[in-house]
Write a protein that holds these residues in place. Sequence first.
Motif, PDB file in Angstrom:
ATOM      1  N   GLN A  85     100.014  41.133 -44.913  1.00 38.49           N
ATOM      2  CA  GLN A  85     101.251  41.678 -45.464  1.00 38.49           C
ATOM      3  C   GLN A  85     101.619  43.009 -44.823  1.00 38.49           C
ATOM      4  OE1 GLN A  85     101.108  41.763 -49.706  1.00 38.49           O
ATOM      5  NE2 GLN A  85     103.238  42.353 -49.949  1.00 38.49           N
ATOM      6  N   ASP A  86     100.610  43.806 -44.467  1.00 36.94           N
ATOM      7  CA  ASP A  86     100.875  45.134 -43.903  1.00 36.94           C
ATOM      8  C   ASP A  86     100.797  45.162 -42.375  1.00 36.94           C
ATOM      9  OD1 ASP A  86      98.177  44.808 -43.534  1.00 36.94           O
ATOM     10  OD2 ASP A  86      97.562  46.538 -44.724  1.00 36.94           O
ATOM     11  N   CYS A  87     100.670  43.988 -41.745  1.00 34.64           N
ATOM     12  CA  CYS A  87     100.661  43.812 -40.275  1.00 34.64           C
ATOM     13  C   CYS A  87      99.418  44.386 -39.590  1.00 34.64           C
ATOM     14  CB  CYS A  87     101.923  44.382 -39.643  1.00 34.64           C
ATOM     15  SG  CYS A  87     103.421  43.498 -40.129  1.00 34.64           S
ATOM     16  N   ARG A  88      98.968  45.604 -39.975  1.00 30.16           N
ATOM     17  CA  ARG A  88      97.714  46.166 -39.470  1.00 30.16           C
ATOM     18  C   ARG A  88      97.681  46.322 -37.948  1.00 30.16           C
ATOM     19  NH1 ARG A  88      92.906  43.302 -43.109  1.00 30.16           N
ATOM     20  NH2 ARG A  88      93.836  43.729 -45.146  1.00 30.16           N
ATOM     21  N   PHE A  89      98.698  46.939 -37.387  1.00 29.41           N
ATOM     22  CA  PHE A  89      98.697  47.238 -35.957  1.00 29.41           C
ATOM     23  C   PHE A  89      98.080  48.605 -35.700  1.00 29.41           C
ATOM     24  CE2 PHE A  89     102.492  44.381 -36.157  1.00 29.41           C
ATOM     25  CZ  PHE A  89     101.953  43.358 -35.395  1.00 29.41           C
ATOM     26  N   LEU A  90      97.612  48.805 -34.478  1.00 27.17           N
ATOM     27  CA  LEU A  90      97.162  50.126 -34.022  1.00 27.17           C
ATOM     28  C   LEU A  90      98.358  50.789 -33.343  1.00 27.17           C
ATOM     29  CD1 LEU A  90      93.586  49.379 -32.620  1.00 27.17           C
ATOM     30  CD2 LEU A  90      94.253  50.191 -34.890  1.00 27.17           C
ATOM     31  N   ASP A  91      98.844  51.863 -33.939  1.00 28.79           N
ATOM     32  CA  ASP A  91     100.115  52.447 -33.505  1.00 28.79           C
ATOM     33  C   ASP A  91     100.071  53.064 -32.114  1.00 28.79           C
ATOM     34  OD1 ASP A  91     101.268  51.646 -35.835  1.00 28.79           O
ATOM     35  OD2 ASP A  91     101.238  53.620 -36.807  1.00 28.79           O
ATOM     36  N   HIS A  92      98.875  53.391 -31.614  1.00 30.22           N
ATOM     37  CA  HIS A  92      98.794  54.013 -30.290  1.00 30.22           C
ATOM     38  C   HIS A  92      98.710  52.980 -29.167  1.00 30.22           C
ATOM     39  CE1 HIS A  92      94.597  53.199 -31.283  1.00 30.22           C
ATOM     40  NE2 HIS A  92      94.313  53.309 -29.983  1.00 30.22           N
ATOM     41  N   LEU A  93      98.647  51.698 -29.519  1.00 27.63           N
ATOM     42  CA  LEU A  93      98.597  50.641 -28.516  1.00 27.63           C
ATOM     43  C   LEU A  93      99.934  49.911 -28.463  1.00 27.63           C
ATOM     44  CD1 LEU A  93      95.098  49.011 -29.211  1.00 27.63           C
ATOM     45  CD2 LEU A  93      95.681  50.752 -27.503  1.00 27.63           C
ATOM     46  N   SER A  94     100.288  49.437 -27.294  1.00 27.74           N
ATOM     47  CA  SER A  94     101.527  48.673 -27.141  1.00 27.74           C
ATOM     48  C   SER A  94     101.406  47.338 -27.868  1.00 27.74           C
ATOM     49  CB  SER A  94     101.817  48.429 -25.661  1.00 27.74           C
ATOM     50  OG  SER A  94     100.849  47.542 -25.110  1.00 27.74           O
ATOM     51  N   LEU A  95     102.537  46.672 -28.011  1.00 27.16           N
ATOM     52  CA  LEU A  95     102.537  45.376 -28.677  1.00 27.16           C
ATOM     53  C   LEU A  95     101.635  44.387 -27.959  1.00 27.16           C
ATOM     54  CD1 LEU A  95     103.505  43.322 -30.700  1.00 27.16           C
ATOM     55  CD2 LEU A  95     105.608  43.051 -29.366  1.00 27.16           C
ATOM     56  N   VAL A  96     101.723  44.322 -26.643  1.00 27.56           N
ATOM     57  CA  VAL A  96     100.905  43.361 -25.900  1.00 27.56           C
ATOM     58  C   VAL A  96      99.422  43.700 -26.041  1.00 27.56           C
ATOM     59  CG1 VAL A  96     100.975  44.559 -23.662  1.00 27.56           C
ATOM     60  CG2 VAL A  96     100.761  42.075 -23.741  1.00 27.56           C
ATOM     61  N   GLU A 162     102.826  36.932 -47.807  1.00 24.58           N
ATOM     62  CA  GLU A 162     104.181  37.480 -47.981  1.00 24.58           C
ATOM     63  C   GLU A 162     104.829  37.819 -46.629  1.00 24.58           C
ATOM     64  OE1 GLU A 162     105.790  37.586 -50.713  1.00 24.58           O
ATOM     65  OE2 GLU A 162     104.417  37.758 -52.387  1.00 24.58           O
ATOM     66  N   PRO A 163     104.889  36.862 -45.705  1.00 28.37           N
ATOM     67  CA  PRO A 163     105.405  37.176 -44.359  1.00 28.37           C
ATOM     68  C   PRO A 163     106.880  37.567 -44.337  1.00 28.37           C
ATOM     69  CG  PRO A 163     105.183  34.805 -44.635  1.00 28.37           C
ATOM     70  CD  PRO A 163     104.551  35.439 -45.842  1.00 28.37           C
ATOM     71  N   THR A 164     107.626  37.215 -45.387  1.00 30.39           N
ATOM     72  CA  THR A 164     109.058  37.547 -45.423  1.00 30.39           C
ATOM     73  C   THR A 164     109.370  38.596 -46.475  1.00 30.39           C
ATOM     74  OG1 THR A 164     109.566  35.770 -47.015  1.00 30.39           O
ATOM     75  CG2 THR A 164     109.607  35.205 -44.681  1.00 30.39           C
ATOM     76  N   GLY A 165     108.350  39.259 -46.997  1.00 26.98           N
ATOM     77  CA  GLY A 165     108.549  40.174 -48.109  1.00 26.98           C
ATOM     78  C   GLY A 165     109.376  41.402 -47.787  1.00 26.98           C
ATOM     79  N   ASN A 166     109.398  41.823 -46.508  1.00 24.74           N
ATOM     80  CA  ASN A 166     110.085  43.063 -46.149  1.00 24.74           C
ATOM     81  C   ASN A 166     111.193  42.866 -45.127  1.00 24.74           C
ATOM     82  OD1 ASN A 166     108.361  44.775 -47.782  1.00 24.74           O
ATOM     83  ND2 ASN A 166     106.757  44.379 -46.268  1.00 24.74           N
ATOM     84  N   VAL A 167     111.739  41.633 -45.067  1.00 23.44           N
ATOM     85  CA  VAL A 167     112.800  41.358 -44.101  1.00 23.44           C
ATOM     86  C   VAL A 167     113.975  40.708 -44.816  1.00 23.44           C
ATOM     87  CG1 VAL A 167     111.183  41.128 -42.180  1.00 23.44           C
ATOM     88  CG2 VAL A 167     111.826  39.094 -43.494  1.00 23.44           C
TER      89      VAL A 167
END
Length: 225
Positions: A85-96, A162-167
């Motif tokens: 639900q919160d995606c959990r990306f590392l903000d200092h890394l690019s998407l790829v 909840e993949p569509t919860g915030n769109v």
Amino acid sequence: MIELNEVSYGYAGRTLLSDLTLGIAPGSFHFLTGPSGAGKTTLLKLCCLELVPQSGRITAFGKPAEQLGRDGIAQLRRRVGVVHQDCRFLDHLSLVENLALPLRASGQDPHSYREDIDALLAWVGLSTRADALPPELSGGERQRAALARALILSPDVVLADEPTGNVDWEMSLRLLSLLLELNRMGKAVLIATHDLNLIRQAKAHVAARNIRLRGGRLEMAGAEL
């Protein structure tokens, strides 16, 4: 592929889930509904063995979970893609680079899979955003990126929280179309959602099973499972 048999789970002295029995078969499509706090996220975590049940048994791809061990659980998680639900990306890394993290964690060389990563980015419509940092992405872009990352190891099961919860609705339909396409490709899909309109939209295209969490138990079509 994943079976929960009389599984219970709770915390802080409270039983959240009680004697749940659920099977996720190959190629199936499930919606999991219920009010906030009912335990939908907890149930998804049990399905991918992020949590251990306090009673009952979980069987994953024919093997009892308690017999898998650390290596076995790691191998199982390659077959189960999770869209958090919160995606959990590392903000200092690019998407790829974020998409490549599951490959690195499984001991594979991401450079050998660059064509696969590019193909996934194209599939979710993010080819032009490959070098963007997560804070630069819109909510819809982040959700599509999270779906792409969940698929990088070509899992057999996709769990989406909840993949569509915030769109908005237009993006919700786009995400749903991607999940439906995955199901047509033979992937089992389980979506936790509170969006009944999304469920009605999906049922026009797939024989989706709608299950509901209420009072710690699972129900379907008004009858207890």
